[in-house]
Design a protein around this motif. Structure first.
Motif, short mmCIF file in Angstrom:
data_model
loop_
_atom_site.label_atom_id
_atom_site.label_comp_id
_atom_site.label_asym_id
_atom_site.label_seq_id
_atom_site.Cartn_x
_atom_site.Cartn_y
_atom_site.Cartn_z
N VAL A 66 41.74 -20.88 -10.49
CA VAL A 66 42.27 -22.30 -10.19
C VAL A 66 41.57 -23.21 -11.20
O VAL A 66 41.95 -23.95 -11.79
CB VAL A 66 42.10 -22.90 -8.84
N LYS A 67 40.36 -22.87 -11.48
CA LYS A 67 39.45 -23.94 -12.30
C LYS A 67 39.86 -23.59 -13.67
O LYS A 67 39.60 -24.16 -14.53
CB LYS A 67 37.94 -23.62 -12.17
N LYS A 68 40.55 -22.47 -13.95
CA LYS A 68 40.92 -22.25 -15.30
C LYS A 68 42.16 -23.06 -15.87
O LYS A 68 42.53 -23.24 -17.01
CB LYS A 68 41.40 -20.78 -15.63
N VAL A 69 42.75 -23.54 -14.93
CA VAL A 69 43.77 -24.73 -15.04
C VAL A 69 43.20 -26.01 -15.52
O VAL A 69 42.46 -26.47 -15.04
CB VAL A 69 44.67 -24.72 -14.03
N PRO A 70 43.52 -26.27 -16.68
CA PRO A 70 43.12 -27.37 -17.47
C PRO A 70 43.26 -28.74 -16.72
O PRO A 70 44.39 -28.96 -16.01
CB PRO A 70 43.79 -27.83 -18.81
#
Length: 209
Positions: A66-70
């Protein structure tokens, strides 16, 4: 920048279920994705089984993807057991994939509490020094020393939890770091015909005397 549910789903599509080669989205494990105005994301999801030994690992993986989404700020992952997961929740594509993985009938799910994997096949040292594990059909799989040691440690007497301990000792890593690898390794070796997991026999017959 507003984040969309689709962006989160796309990223979670790369987060694989540790027991089958499908993503948690395809498996239907994600029940809800909530995005606040400040771009905090709350994921509601379940597991295929309540006793899943990889509970923590999956939660960490989900948060990571989820944190990979900017633009995402905080991530919260809630595991819920209601409604319980069933195969009906899988996407049609996922069901089809699962069928193609198991042309010879679905492999029985591994019971991590009771399974006693037993290594089968043989180890062949190639002329160039590389090692190959060969199954009874003489299909060979290139392996490294760590996998060979692990395969040898599957002696039909150790439970999976004990095999995780052995693997952690041989690799010098933390138990939590190798749990997922061990489970994947057991799955791959089983699919390759290099370990067998005997199904526990019917309730002990000895008691019926």
């Amino acid at each position: 920048m507003a984040i969309t549910v689709d962006q989160i789903k796309t990223s979670l599509n790369q987060c694989m279920d540790p027991e089958v080669p499908l993503s948690i989205v395809e498996m239907g494990l994600v029940y809800g994705i909530d995005i606040s105005e400040s771009n905090d994301v709350n994921i509601k999801m379940t597991m295929t089984t309540q006793g899943c030994p990889l509970h923590q690992t999956i939660v960490q993986d989900v948060a990571r993807y989820v944190k990979k989404v900017p633009g995402v700020n905080n991530v919260k992952v809630d595991i819920v057991w209601d409604p319980p997961w069933t195969m009906d929740k899988m996407s049609e594509a996922a069901k089809a994939k699962l069928k193609s993985f198991s042309k010879s009938g679905a492999p029985a799910p591994i019971d991590y509490e009771t399974a006693l994997p037993q290594g089968i096949g043989s180890l062949v040292q190639q002329e160039d020094g590389s090692m190959v594990l060969a199954n009874e059909h003489n299909q060979g799989f290139m392996v490294n020393q760590a996998i060979v040691d692990f395969w040898k440690s599957c002696n039909g007497k150790r439970k999976i939890t004990e095999l995780v301990d052995v693997f952690a000792q041989t690799t010098g890593l933390q138990r939590s770091q190798v749990e997922k690898e061990v489970i994947q390794l057991i799955g791959q070796l089983r699919d390759g015909g290099l370990i067998t997991i005997p199904t526990p026999d019917s309730p002990n017959v000895e008691f019926r005397k």
